[in-house]
Each structure stands twice: as C-alpha cells, then as structure tokens.
Design a protein around this motif. Structure first.
Motif, PDB file in Angstrom:
ATOM      1  N   GLY A 169       0.816  -1.212   0.000  1.00 35.75           N
ATOM      2  CA  GLY A 169       0.000   0.000   0.000  1.00 35.75           C
ATOM      3  C   GLY A 169       0.847   1.257   0.000  1.00 35.75           C
ATOM      4  O   GLY A 169       0.549   2.226  -0.718  1.00 35.75           O
ATOM      5  N   PHE A 170       1.900   1.269   0.786  1.00 38.40           N
ATOM      6  CA  PHE A 170       2.801   2.420   0.796  1.00 38.40           C
ATOM      7  C   PHE A 170       3.489   2.586  -0.557  1.00 38.40           C
ATOM      8  O   PHE A 170       3.729   3.720  -1.007  1.00 38.40           O
ATOM      9  CB  PHE A 170       3.845   2.278   1.903  1.00 38.40           C
ATOM     10  N   GLY A 171       3.813   1.478  -1.211  1.00 34.14           N
ATOM     11  CA  GLY A 171       4.421   1.551  -2.536  1.00 34.14           C
ATOM     12  C   GLY A 171       3.517   2.265  -3.532  1.00 34.14           C
ATOM     13  O   GLY A 171       3.978   3.097  -4.325  1.00 34.14           O
ATOM     14  N   THR A 172       2.215   1.989  -3.471  1.00 33.57           N
ATOM     15  CA  THR A 172       1.265   2.677  -4.350  1.00 33.57           C
ATOM     16  C   THR A 172       1.252   4.174  -4.070  1.00 33.57           C
ATOM     17  O   THR A 172       1.263   4.996  -5.004  1.00 33.57           O
ATOM     18  CB  THR A 172      -0.149   2.107  -4.138  1.00 33.57           C
ATOM     19  N   ALA A 173       1.246   4.555  -2.791  1.00 32.02           N
ATOM     20  CA  ALA A 173       1.247   5.982  -2.429  1.00 32.02           C
ATOM     21  C   ALA A 173       2.532   6.662  -2.902  1.00 32.02           C
ATOM     22  O   ALA A 173       2.502   7.813  -3.378  1.00 32.02           O
ATOM     23  CB  ALA A 173       1.073   6.127  -0.925  1.00 32.02           C
ATOM     24  N   PHE A 174       3.664   5.970  -2.782  1.00 30.73           N
ATOM     25  CA  PHE A 174       4.916   6.564  -3.240  1.00 30.73           C
ATOM     26  C   PHE A 174       4.941   6.732  -4.758  1.00 30.73           C
ATOM     27  O   PHE A 174       5.527   7.685  -5.277  1.00 30.73           O
ATOM     28  CB  PHE A 174       6.106   5.720  -2.775  1.00 30.73           C
ATOM     29  N   TRP A 175       4.311   5.819  -5.496  1.00 28.96           N
ATOM     30  CA  TRP A 175       4.217   5.981  -6.957  1.00 28.96           C
ATOM     31  C   TRP A 175       3.459   7.257  -7.298  1.00 28.96           C
ATOM     32  O   TRP A 175       3.806   7.984  -8.226  1.00 28.96           O
ATOM     33  CB  TRP A 175       3.536   4.776  -7.604  1.00 28.96           C
ATOM     34  N   TRP A 176       2.401   7.550  -6.551  1.00 24.00           N
ATOM     35  CA  TRP A 176       1.667   8.790  -6.764  1.00 24.00           C
ATOM     36  C   TRP A 176       2.553   9.997  -6.453  1.00 24.00           C
ATOM     37  O   TRP A 176       2.482  11.030  -7.143  1.00 24.00           O
ATOM     38  CB  TRP A 176       0.412   8.815  -5.890  1.00 24.00           C
ATOM     39  N   SER A 177       3.370   9.906  -5.429  1.00 27.92           N
ATOM     40  CA  SER A 177       4.299  10.984  -5.112  1.00 27.92           C
ATOM     41  C   SER A 177       5.281  11.218  -6.252  1.00 27.92           C
ATOM     42  O   SER A 177       5.587  12.371  -6.605  1.00 27.92           O
ATOM     43  CB  SER A 177       5.052  10.661  -3.823  1.00 27.92           C
ATOM     44  N   VAL A 178       5.772  10.128  -6.845  1.00 21.27           N
ATOM     45  CA  VAL A 178       6.663  10.241  -8.004  1.00 21.27           C
ATOM     46  C   VAL A 178       5.954  10.963  -9.148  1.00 21.27           C
ATOM     47  O   VAL A 178       6.518  11.868  -9.784  1.00 21.27           O
ATOM     48  CB  VAL A 178       7.144   8.847  -8.455  1.00 21.27           C
ATOM     49  N   ALA A 179       4.702  10.577  -9.432  1.00 23.13           N
ATOM     50  CA  ALA A 179       3.961  11.179 -10.541  1.00 23.13           C
ATOM     51  C   ALA A 179       3.716  12.667 -10.310  1.00 23.13           C
ATOM     52  O   ALA A 179       3.870  13.491 -11.228  1.00 23.13           O
ATOM     53  CB  ALA A 179       2.631  10.448 -10.726  1.00 23.13           C
ATOM     54  N   LEU A 180       3.345  13.044  -9.075  1.00 21.94           N
ATOM     55  CA  LEU A 180       3.090  14.452  -8.777  1.00 21.94           C
ATOM     56  C   LEU A 180       4.358  15.283  -8.916  1.00 21.94           C
ATOM     57  O   LEU A 180       4.315  16.450  -9.335  1.00 21.94           O
ATOM     58  CB  LEU A 180       2.517  14.594  -7.367  1.00 21.94           C
ATOM     59  N   THR A 181       5.491  14.709  -8.581  1.00 18.96           N
ATOM     60  CA  THR A 181       6.759  15.422  -8.732  1.00 18.96           C
ATOM     61  C   THR A 181       7.152  15.532 -10.197  1.00 18.96           C
ATOM     62  O   THR A 181       7.652  16.573 -10.644  1.00 18.96           O
ATOM     63  CB  THR A 181       7.873  14.707  -7.948  1.00 18.96           C
ATOM     64  N   ALA A 182       6.914  14.468 -10.966  1.00 13.09           N
ATOM     65  CA  ALA A 182       7.286  14.461 -12.389  1.00 13.09           C
ATOM     66  C   ALA A 182       6.527  15.520 -13.183  1.00 13.09           C
ATOM     67  O   ALA A 182       7.039  16.034 -14.184  1.00 13.09           O
ATOM     68  CB  ALA A 182       7.040  13.080 -12.983  1.00 13.09           C
ATOM     69  N   VAL A 183       5.324  15.871 -12.733  1.00 13.52           N
ATOM     70  CA  VAL A 183       4.557  16.908 -13.422  1.00 13.52           C
ATOM     71  C   VAL A 183       5.320  18.228 -13.437  1.00 13.52           C
ATOM     72  O   VAL A 183       5.216  19.023 -14.377  1.00 13.52           O
ATOM     73  CB  VAL A 183       3.177  17.085 -12.742  1.00 13.52           C
ATOM     74  N   ALA A 184       6.094  18.483 -12.401  1.00 11.27           N
ATOM     75  CA  ALA A 184       6.803  19.758 -12.291  1.00 11.27           C
ATOM     76  C   ALA A 184       7.994  19.859 -13.237  1.00 11.27           C
ATOM     77  O   ALA A 184       8.433  20.975 -13.549  1.00 11.27           O
ATOM     78  CB  ALA A 184       7.280  19.961 -10.851  1.00 11.27           C
ATOM     79  N   VAL A 185       8.537  18.722 -13.708  1.00 10.87           N
ATOM     80  CA  VAL A 185       9.784  18.752 -14.484  1.00 10.87           C
ATOM     81  C   VAL A 185       9.654  19.599 -15.745  1.00 10.87           C
ATOM     82  O   VAL A 185      10.459  20.521 -15.966  1.00 10.87           O
ATOM     83  CB  VAL A 185      10.256  17.322 -14.791  1.00 10.87           C
ATOM     84  N   PRO A 186       8.680  19.365 -16.620  1.00 14.77           N
ATOM     85  CA  PRO A 186       8.599  20.211 -17.816  1.00 14.77           C
ATOM     86  C   PRO A 186       8.248  21.666 -17.510  1.00 14.77           C
ATOM     87  O   PRO A 186       8.621  22.570 -18.272  1.00 14.77           O
ATOM     88  CB  PRO A 186       7.491  19.541 -18.655  1.00 14.77           C
ATOM     89  N   LEU A 187       7.547  21.912 -16.409  1.00 20.18           N
ATOM     90  CA  LEU A 187       7.188  23.286 -16.059  1.00 20.18           C
ATOM     91  C   LEU A 187       8.414  24.116 -15.678  1.00 20.18           C
ATOM     92  O   LEU A 187       8.359  25.354 -15.712  1.00 20.18           O
ATOM     93  CB  LEU A 187       6.185  23.298 -14.903  1.00 20.18           C
ATOM     94  N   CYS A 188       9.507  23.457 -15.317  1.00 24.86           N
ATOM     95  CA  CYS A 188      10.732  24.182 -14.978  1.00 24.86           C
ATOM     96  C   CYS A 188      11.270  24.978 -16.166  1.00 24.86           C
ATOM     97  O   CYS A 188      12.003  25.963 -15.987  1.00 24.86           O
ATOM     98  CB  CYS A 188      11.812  23.212 -14.498  1.00 24.86           C
ATOM     99  N   LEU A 189      10.916  24.563 -17.381  1.00 24.40           N
ATOM    100  CA  LEU A 189      11.402  25.256 -18.572  1.00 24.40           C
ATOM    101  C   LEU A 189      10.812  26.658 -18.710  1.00 24.40           C
ATOM    102  O   LEU A 189      11.279  27.456 -19.527  1.00 24.40           O
ATOM    103  CB  LEU A 189      11.077  24.433 -19.820  1.00 24.40           C
TER     104      LEU A 189
END
Length: 486
Positions: free
Chosen positions: A425-445
């Motif tokens: 269950g924690f692994g699933t929550a951490f995957w969501w954390s990864v996805a929410l962080t990845a959204v910010a990567v292209p916005l840095c441009l």
C-alpha cells in the motif's frame, strides 16, 4: 543580518517539526482524543495562513525591524502560554497565537534579505533563507523525541525561549532601522481584501486537513470549506485585479512569467516535500515498527542532503540560472523517490538511507531555484508581495500534498494488516508521489534561464549615464580651452 534572521526563524521551524512527533503523547497526557489534539497542528497552520498576507502591509506601517521584533515577542508569549496550557482548548488557542506570529516572520525574513541584496546573487540569498527549513527536518524530530524521552511535553515549547530572546536582541542591534518617515503617507489596510483572502485561505487549508480520516474529497466536511475557500479567494483575485494600488497582495505580479512559474513550481514542490513527510515516518513506524524517535533518526539523511545542497544550488542558480537547476532538481527528486515505490518490510535500510540522502539534495535545490526566480526583475516595493505569494504557494502545496497522499494511502492500505500488505500500500502511495513530482519537471522550462538582476541592470545604467556625463564634461572643457586660445 542573515544570522540574525536565521536565529529567530529557527524558533518557528523547530516549533513546527518538534510538535509533529508529539501528538500521541499530548493526547495521552491531556486525556483527549487524537482528533482533538490534531487541532494543535491544524490550528497553528490556519493561523499561519491568516497572517501571511498581512506581512507586506504591516512592514509598510511599522518597518521591517520593528515588525520582526514584535512578531518574535508574540511568538515568545505564545510559546510560554502554550507550555503552561492546562487543557486541550487552551493548548490549541495558544498555538494559534504562535501561528499568527510565525505567519508574519517567514515571508518577512525573505523580504528583508532580498531587499538588502538589491537583486544581486539571488541564488546565494535563497541558500541563506532556506537554512531554517533545511535544519528543521534534521533536528526537529530528533529534538522532539529526546525531549519527550527525557522530560515533560511542556519543554517542547520552553525550548523556543532562547531562540526568541537572542533573536530579538540580535535584531535590535543588527537590523537597519527602516521605520517609515513620520511625514510619509501611511499605507491603508485593504479591509475588504483581508475579509476575503484570509478566511479563504483558512477555509481551503481546513478543508484539506479534514480529508484524512473522512470519506475523501467527496465528504461534506471537505467539500463545503473547499468550495467556500475557492469562492473567497476568487473574489479577492477579481477585486485585486481591478485595483492599481492598495490591494492586500499584488496579484498583478502573476503577469510576470517568473513569478507565475515560480509559484506553480513551489506549489508542486510543497506537495512533494510535505507529502513525503507524511508517508516516510508512517512507513518506518507502521511497516518497520520504529517509534517516533527512531523514525526521526532514520529521516536525518534527507535533511543532511537538503542542508548540504544549499550552497551548491545557490551558486549554480546564480551561474546558470534557475531553469536548469530546477529542471535537474525536480527530476532527481522523482528518481530518488522511485526506490520507495518498491519498498517491502525487509528492504535494506542502507539503500533507503542512500535514496533519502540523494532526495534531500534534490529537494534543497528544488526549493532554492524557484524561490530565487520569483524575485527576478522586481522593483524594491514588489518584493514583499512576491515573498507572500511564494510562501503561500509552498504552504498550500504542503496542505494539498498531505491531503491527496493521505487519501491514497487510506485506500491502498485499507484492510492490510501484515507488514507485507502494508508495504504494498505504501508503494502505491509513493508511486503517486513520483507522478506528482514528475509533473513539475517540464514546467521548470518556464523559469528564467540567465537573468540579469534588476539592481545590477540599474547600477549598470547609472554607471553608463555617469560615463556619458563625464564624457560630455570633458568635451565641454576642451571646447572652452580651444575658444580661449582662439
């Protein structure tokens, strides 16, 4: 000046991180349910959001030094009263007093340092400003655990006294006396804006804080304050856009691409930082069987990484610009969170510590670069509003991150009783954390690449004007001499 402000700010940061590990002990000692004691943190956070927008107006009325000393004094009074609390209600009320002072201090610290720097070396200034927030996650949980192990919970708040007293004495000696001149027109408080914005933020944070333990975002306890908060904040924004001056917060700054992109990234960075601060201690406690002190000690590598990253991230922000630093930082935050998505009850602690260290380095840079970018090209008088906007974005991102990941964790661990099932269950929550962080990567441009600080540009222009004047004076002298000879 930086040391002076950091000493006072540490009281606010330590107070927040120390209390986060003490809720269970407070519930037992005060004989109150955890749902009531939770308001010790929630009430503090609501008070912070109510007073953050007032920082700019209060500074224009009192001056930065007097406002900083006054806020430290209120925080000191709140700390003493909190330590002397006699029941849950008094404890919550006095924590609200602390939160009101803390909401003023954190944006004011950024404003005073940025105004003193005059737009130069923004990355280095941001590295200084983030010292308290980097030290808090390292020392706060450990200090809280030690205090609870050796003494009464009241010492959690008495420990703020030396920071407040020394911080006020240093401020009186080292901060410039910037009180407004007596004949200067006094800034008027935007009362209507205050009645729209501050309750709006408080309603949003309150709604998000009710997500955990409820039916999720569909629950009326969550939806009603969220919708009400959005309406109030939207009303303030619409009204502020029609005013050229005098708004409680100058939302017209969002027309600057640097401010808008920085606020967005700080919102997402807050989700990543505070959301993980919910998941990581719970993983160590519920899956690995650690107590509060043990979980705090295991989180030290992330704090050390964030602390070590400050100088390097600040220097590279000044050298290559915030865009490249933020892009690499958010990408590394996402990558360093991936190992936690594969956690089991027996995952090597050495691997997790290494991942936390790398994640801390990336998180430190991910906060410094967008915060510095927000001030690029701003006038001296616009800096307080930029400090408020960035602070609100980061704090609101934290509230969103905790709420979203709490709901995900509830659903993913519902019915799980064995360490293995809980780890999945924690692994699933951490995957969501990864996805929410990845959204910010292209916005840095969208951040500036190699900006020229406004103050530097202004200085260069003044130097050029002086050179022109000197050249003209030399030419005039030559003409006069020639005429005299003729």
């Amino acid at each position: 000046m930086a040391v002076t402000l950091i000493v006072g700010a540490l009281a606010v940061v330590f107070d927040t991180t120390i209390v986060s590990v003490a809720l269970n002990d407070l519930a037992k000692d005060l004989d109150a349910p955890l749902s009531t004691i939770q308001w010790v943190s929630t009430g503090y956070l609501l008070a912070v959001f109510v007073t953050i927008p007032l920082a700019g107006w209060a500074q224009s009325r009192l001056g930065g030094r007097r406002l900083w000393i006054a806020a430290l004094g209120v925080f000191l009074l709140g700390s003493i009263l909190t330590a002397l609390a006699w029941d849950p209600t008094s404890l919550i009320v006095f924590r609200i007093v602390q939160g009101g002072a803390g909401g003023i201090m954190m944006p004011l610290m950024a404003t005073l340092l940025m105004q003193a720097a005059q737009g130069r070396n923004i990355g280095k200034v941001m590295a200084i400003i983030t010292v308290p927030t980097a030290l808090g996650p390292i020392l706060g949980p450990v200090l809280g655990g030690l205090i609870l192990h050796l003494a009464d919970w009241r010492w959690l708040f008495f420990v703020n006294i030396p920071f407040c007293v020394v911080g006020a004495l240093l401020a009186r000696r080292n901060l410039p006396d910037d009180r407004p001149a007596p004949d200067r027109p006094r800034a008027r408080l935007d009362t209507v804006g205050l009645l729209l914005l501050c309750p709006g933020f408080a309603a949003l944070v309150h709604g998000l804080s009710q997500v955990e333990g409820s039916a999720g975002f569909a629950d009326a306890k969550v939806l009603v304050p969220l919708i009400g908060g959005l309406v109030l904040v939207g009303g303030f924004t619409a009204r502020a856009l029609t005013r050229t001056t005098g708004a409680l917060v100058n939302v017209r700054l969002f027309r600057h691409r640097a401010v808008a992109s920085s606020a967005t990234l700080l919102l997402l960075g807050g989700i990543s930082l505070y959301g993980s601060m919910l998941l990581l201690p719970l993983y160590f406690q519920r899956v690995r069987g650690e107590d509060a002190l043990g979980a705090g000690l295991l989180l030290i590598p992330q704090g050390v990484g964030a602390l070590l990253a400050r100088g390097l991230a600040g220097a590279y922000t000044d050298r290559v610009g915030p865009r490249g630093v933020a892009f690499a930082a958010f990408a590394f935050v996402a990558a360093a969170t991936v190992p936690f998505a594969y956690v089991t009850a027996d995952t090597s602690e050495a691997l997790l510590m290494a991942a936390l260290f790398v994640r801390g380095i990336a998180l430190g840079a991910a906060m410094i670069a967008p915060m510095g970018a927000a001030y690029v090209g701003l006038e001296h008088g616009e800096i307080p509003d930029a400090s408020i906007i960035t602070r609100v974005a980061q704090q609101l991102g934290g509230a969103v991150g905790i709420a979203v990941l709490a709901v995900i964790l509830q659903h993913s661990t519902g019915g799980a009783h064995t360490p293995g099932a809980l780890a999945d269950g924690f692994g699933t929550a951490f995957w969501w954390s990864v996805a929410l962080t990845a959204v910010a990567v292209p916005l840095c441009l969208l951040l500036p690449s190699l900006p020229e600080p406004a103050a530097t540009a202004a200085t260069d222009a003044a130097d050029a004007a002086t050179d022109d004047a000197d050249a003209d004076a030399t030419a005039d002298a030559a003409d006069s001499e020639a005429a005299a000879k003729a």
